[in-house]
Design a protein around this motif. Structure first.
Motif, PDB file in Angstrom:
ATOM      1  N   VAL A 186       0.830  -1.213   0.000  1.00  0.00           N
ATOM      2  CA  VAL A 186       0.000   0.000   0.000  1.00  0.00           C
ATOM      3  C   VAL A 186       0.863   1.263   0.000  1.00  0.00           C
ATOM      4  O   VAL A 186       0.564   2.245  -0.689  1.00  0.00           O
ATOM      5  CB  VAL A 186      -0.971  -0.018   1.206  1.00  0.00           C
ATOM      6  CG1 VAL A 186      -1.685   1.309   1.340  1.00  0.00           C
ATOM      7  CG2 VAL A 186      -1.988  -1.130   1.023  1.00  0.00           C
ATOM      8  N   VAL A 190       0.572   4.374  -2.618  1.00  0.00           N
ATOM      9  CA  VAL A 190       0.271   5.756  -2.202  1.00  0.00           C
ATOM     10  C   VAL A 190       1.297   6.730  -2.777  1.00  0.00           C
ATOM     11  O   VAL A 190       0.954   7.811  -3.269  1.00  0.00           O
ATOM     12  CB  VAL A 190       0.226   5.836  -0.657  1.00  0.00           C
ATOM     13  CG1 VAL A 190       0.273   7.272  -0.191  1.00  0.00           C
ATOM     14  CG2 VAL A 190      -1.037   5.170  -0.144  1.00  0.00           C
ATOM     15  N   SER A 249      -7.783   5.357  -9.961  1.00  0.00           N
ATOM     16  CA  SER A 249      -8.759   4.573  -9.184  1.00  0.00           C
ATOM     17  C   SER A 249      -8.299   3.135  -9.022  1.00  0.00           C
ATOM     18  O   SER A 249      -8.506   2.528  -7.966  1.00  0.00           O
ATOM     19  CB  SER A 249     -10.122   4.577  -9.877  1.00  0.00           C
ATOM     20  OG  SER A 249     -10.617   5.867  -9.898  1.00  0.00           O
ATOM     21  N   GLU A 252      -6.011   3.212  -6.262  1.00  0.00           N
ATOM     22  CA  GLU A 252      -6.704   3.482  -4.987  1.00  0.00           C
ATOM     23  C   GLU A 252      -7.458   2.236  -4.510  1.00  0.00           C
ATOM     24  O   GLU A 252      -7.511   1.936  -3.315  1.00  0.00           O
ATOM     25  CB  GLU A 252      -7.723   4.618  -5.150  1.00  0.00           C
ATOM     26  CG  GLU A 252      -7.088   5.992  -5.225  1.00  0.00           C
ATOM     27  CD  GLU A 252      -8.055   7.046  -5.754  1.00  0.00           C
ATOM     28  OE1 GLU A 252      -7.717   8.223  -5.669  1.00  0.00           O
ATOM     29  OE2 GLU A 252      -9.137   6.691  -6.270  1.00  0.00           O
ATOM     30  N   ILE A 255      -5.951  -0.334  -2.070  1.00  0.00           N
ATOM     31  CA  ILE A 255      -5.618  -0.050  -0.671  1.00  0.00           C
ATOM     32  C   ILE A 255      -6.457  -0.891   0.318  1.00  0.00           C
ATOM     33  O   ILE A 255      -5.907  -1.635   1.128  1.00  0.00           O
ATOM     34  CB  ILE A 255      -5.790   1.466  -0.366  1.00  0.00           C
ATOM     35  CG1 ILE A 255      -4.782   2.250  -1.219  1.00  0.00           C
ATOM     36  CG2 ILE A 255      -5.598   1.764   1.116  1.00  0.00           C
ATOM     37  CD1 ILE A 255      -4.895   3.746  -1.118  1.00  0.00           C
ATOM     38  N   VAL A 256      -7.791  -0.789   0.199  1.00  0.00           N
ATOM     39  CA  VAL A 256      -8.655  -1.471   1.179  1.00  0.00           C
ATOM     40  C   VAL A 256      -8.519  -2.996   1.106  1.00  0.00           C
ATOM     41  O   VAL A 256      -8.269  -3.649   2.135  1.00  0.00           O
ATOM     42  CB  VAL A 256     -10.123  -1.005   1.007  1.00  0.00           C
ATOM     43  CG1 VAL A 256     -11.067  -1.817   1.876  1.00  0.00           C
ATOM     44  CG2 VAL A 256     -10.228   0.480   1.363  1.00  0.00           C
ATOM     45  N   MET A 303      -6.439   1.565   7.646  1.00  0.00           N
ATOM     46  CA  MET A 303      -7.012   1.961   6.365  1.00  0.00           C
ATOM     47  C   MET A 303      -7.124   3.477   6.281  1.00  0.00           C
ATOM     48  O   MET A 303      -6.845   4.091   5.266  1.00  0.00           O
ATOM     49  CB  MET A 303      -8.402   1.364   6.198  1.00  0.00           C
ATOM     50  CG  MET A 303      -8.352  -0.015   5.590  1.00  0.00           C
ATOM     51  SD  MET A 303     -10.009  -0.534   5.309  1.00  0.00           S
ATOM     52  CE  MET A 303      -9.846  -2.266   5.400  1.00  0.00           C
ATOM     53  N   SER A 307      -5.480   5.437   3.301  1.00  0.00           N
ATOM     54  CA  SER A 307      -6.265   6.185   2.311  1.00  0.00           C
ATOM     55  C   SER A 307      -6.136   7.677   2.592  1.00  0.00           C
ATOM     56  O   SER A 307      -6.173   8.497   1.682  1.00  0.00           O
ATOM     57  CB  SER A 307      -7.730   5.739   2.311  1.00  0.00           C
ATOM     58  OG  SER A 307      -8.300   6.040   3.547  1.00  0.00           O
ATOM     59  N   SER A 310      -3.212   8.848   0.745  1.00  0.00           N
ATOM     60  CA  SER A 310      -3.438   9.007  -0.698  1.00  0.00           C
ATOM     61  C   SER A 310      -4.247  10.284  -0.964  1.00  0.00           C
ATOM     62  O   SER A 310      -4.000  10.999  -1.926  1.00  0.00           O
ATOM     63  CB  SER A 310      -4.105   7.770  -1.296  1.00  0.00           C
ATOM     64  OG  SER A 310      -5.487   7.827  -1.124  1.00  0.00           O
ATOM     65  N   THR A 311      -5.210  10.602  -0.080  1.00  0.00           N
ATOM     66  CA  THR A 311      -5.959  11.856  -0.247  1.00  0.00           C
ATOM     67  C   THR A 311      -5.020  13.043  -0.096  1.00  0.00           C
ATOM     68  O   THR A 311      -5.129  14.037  -0.818  1.00  0.00           O
ATOM     69  CB  THR A 311      -7.071  11.948   0.826  1.00  0.00           C
ATOM     70  OG1 THR A 311      -7.776  10.720   0.827  1.00  0.00           O
ATOM     71  CG2 THR A 311      -8.019  13.077   0.556  1.00  0.00           C
TER      72      THR A 311
END
Ligand SMILES: Nc1ncnc2c1ncn2[C@@H]1O[C@H](COP(=O)(O)OP(=O)(O)OP(=O)(O)O)[C@@H](O)[C@H]1O
Ligand SMILES: [Mg+2]
Length: 603
Positions: A186, A190, A249, A252, A255-256, A303, A307, A310-311
């Motif tokens: 991950v 990122v 996407s 992205e 990640i989860v 998580m 995430s 990444s944001t």
């Protein structure tokens, strides 16, 4: 393509290109509020950490029998406290984010408006506008996540792991080993996302830019039935943006599931390891359950942290776009280029004097060795074929751009020696397109003035250009907003722009083809107005009608970026073949092409 000429920065009032420190922006003047939010977040985090422990205690109470109510109430209180503290912290933080975006939008608009004309055009309206929309939204996410949420999830993460270690360090080691690979994957994703986000935001800027430009040219597009072609071109651009977004996407989306996978692997490992340790009598069942609950709780902050990062990458990409905007040189309206800038015109000096001026937009000069003089009073007409450089001369007087060589003097001082606001304060200018604002007639007439102008004066100015009746007939008269349901014809717009210039008491009035759309009656009105202004001030008018030119005190003849003659009409008719040809060929007066235009090639 030739290297573009950039605006020579008149003065960069905002200083050297600077970094935009988001955290500083956020913290400025709100340390107390942020401390409050931090406190609330700590309460929420502590409550989250305590919850599984209370569950363990409740289980213990059930095993031992008794004390159930206390633990149940504690659980409810902890859960409720966590929820309230969390909601309040989120709201307060989001409010700070909106306030930061508000300030940034304000600054972006102010800076965009303050840019040199050419820089602003090179950047493009749509691209600048994207700073207020998509870029601002991306940047706000940093505030939502950066200062509190991300550190809090890291605190929760570390706190959870510490408690898990205290409960059973062997199981913790098993858990960490299971998660290690997932977190590594991950982290790589990122980091790679940052470049994607930069590309996306630049492409969205460019798409908006093209869309805005298209909408501005809607009349032509419709008249040429080009809707389909233009839409297809825009659709192609939108598709390129989408492709880039889809690529991001895909990354992205990893990640989860990757973290979930890590959790599942950890779960299996912990159950196997824990089972063995319970069987061996090394581990209590209640401790094992509590450990499992902490394990489940581990994924949420993990998580969120991933995430969130990444944001933040997207926000940092947007920050770069704001920094790029603020790094563009602004015109300094207050300061002059020279230290002790003179503020008074030199007595007896002409209104304008060009000395060996050379100017190029790209590499090819459009003005070359231009010498000209505009006397301090009276009407000066400038004539010449299309593209000969007339509007460029006016642009240099206004200092929309600076010459590469030579000297432009206004009222006896170099144009670059005047503080810019002082210089422009002495000029009234009607551009070739007679640009109006999407605003009321009143504001169109008084734009830039600090002191309100009386209605009688506005109406008199409108009367002088033959517009009074037409304007008073509009539903809200002077307060009618132009450009929406009520718009003016080309000639009316031109006359309104003239009325604006006539209201000013500027000692030099620059008019770029003010009569190109006027009928004979209104042309006569213009002439009267210009005569009146010219009595004690200077008027430089780019003219295409012989009536205006014949009547001028001084005529400047331009051809191919050079001044080929200067003088009075009668003298020029004898001394300047170019001028005589313009007049005889009726380039001045009718839309027909002159012999000069036909034989002069592409100028
Ligand atoms: N913003 C610009 N960027 C690049 N080139 C430009 C720009 N504005 C004008 N030019 C070029 O400079 C030359 C002179 O243009 P200018 O607008 O001064 O001509 P003009 O004499 O006012 O013409 P017209 O009578 O058609 O208004 C032209 O060849 C034009 O193509
Ligand atoms: Mg022009």
């Amino acid at each position: 393509m030739s290297a573009p000429v950039t605006d020579k920065p008149v003065l960069n009032t905002e200083g050297a290109p600077e970094r935009l420190f988001i955290l500083r922006e956020i913290f400025r003047g709100r340390r107390l509020l942020l401390a409050g939010i931090l406190g609330l977040s700590l309460i929420a985090t502590a409550a989250t950490l305590v919850l599984p422990w209370t569950v363990g205690k409740l289980l213990q109470a059930i095993q031992l029998g008794g004390g159930l109510a206390e633990w149940t109430w504690l659980m409810v209180a902890v859960g409720l406290g966590s929820a309230i503290a969390n909601a309040l912290a989120t709201y307060l933080l989001s409010r700070i984010g909106h306030q930061m975006v508000w300030r940034l939008r304000e600054r972006s608009m102010r800076h965009s408006i303050g840019l040199g004309l050419r820089t602003a055009r090179q950047e493009g309206t749509g691209n600048l506008a994207t700073r207020l929309t998509a870029d601002a939204a991306a940047l706000k996410s940093i505030v939502d996540i950066g200062p509190i949420q991300l550190p809090m999830s890291l605190v929760t993460l570390v706190g959870t792991m510490v408690i898990m270690g205290v409960l059973d360090w062997v199981l913790l080691v098993i858990t960490l080993a299971a998660f290690l690979v997932a977190v590594g994957v991950v982290a790589v994703v990122v980091i790679a996302l940052r470049r994607k986000y930069v590309a996306i935001q630049n492409q969205v800027g460019s798409l908006t830019e093209h869309f805005v430009a298209t909408m501005e040219a809607l009349t032509v597009i419709k008249a040429c039935r080009a809707e389909r072609t233009v839409s297809a071109e825009l659709a192609g651009r939108a598709e390129r943006v989408a492709r880039c977004e889809i690529g991001a996407s895909a990354m992205e989306a990893l990640i989860v599931p990757v973290i979930n996978l890590g959790q599942q692997i950890a779960l299996v490992a912990v159950i196997l390891g824990g089972g063995a340790r319970i069987a061996g009598g090394d581990l209590e069942l209640s401790t094992f359950v509590a450990f499992l609950l902490y394990l489940f709780q581990l994924t949420a902050p993990l998580m969120m942290a991933m995430s969130g990062m990444s944001t933040i990458q997207a926000g940092l990409a947007a920050r770069k776009r704001f920094e790029d905007l603020f790094a563009l040189p602004a015109e300094g309206l207050d300061a002059g280029a020279a230290g002790d800038a003179p503020r008074l015109p030199v007595a007896g000096a002409p209104a304008v004097r060009f000395e060996k001026v050379r100017f190029a937009y790209g590499e090819e000069p459009v003005l070359n060795q231009v010498d000209l003089t505009v006397p301090a009073t009276g009407l000066t007409a400038m004539v010449g074929l299309s593209g000969s450089g007339k509007s460029t001369v006016l642009g240099l007087v206004e200092r929309f751009m600076d010459p590469q060589e030579g000297r432009v003097e206004v009222f006896g001082h170099g144009a670059d020696q005047w503080p810019l606001a002082d210089l422009r304060g002495r000029l009234a200018y009607v551009d070739q397109g007679a640009t109006l604002l999407r605003d009321t007639v009143r504001n169109n007439l008084t734009i830039g003035r600090e002191i309100p102008v009386a209605d009688e004066d506005l109406l008199r100015a409108l009367r002088d250009v033959g517009l009074e009746e037409e304007i008073t007939r509009l539903p809200d008269g002077l307060d009618t907003v132009l450009g929406g349901n009520h718009d003016l014809s080309g000639g009316q717009r031109q006359r309104l722009a003239l009325a604006r210039a006539s209201l000013s008491d500027a000692p030099l009035v620059l008019l770029d083809e003010p009569s190109s759309q006027l009928d004979t009656l209104n042309e006569l009105r213009l002439r009267r107005l210009v005569d009146e202004i010219g009595r004690d001030r200077a008027v430089l008018v780019v003219a295409h009608r012989i009536s205006t030119v014949r009547h001028a005190d001084h005529v400047i003849v331009m051809d191919g970026g050079q001044v080929t003659a200067e003088g009075r009409h009668d003298d020029l008719m004898r001394t300047s073949p170019m001028y005589a040809e313009l007049v005889h060929g009726q380039a001045l007066g009718t839309p027909e092409k002159t012999t000069a235009a036909l034989t002069g090639g592409d100028r």
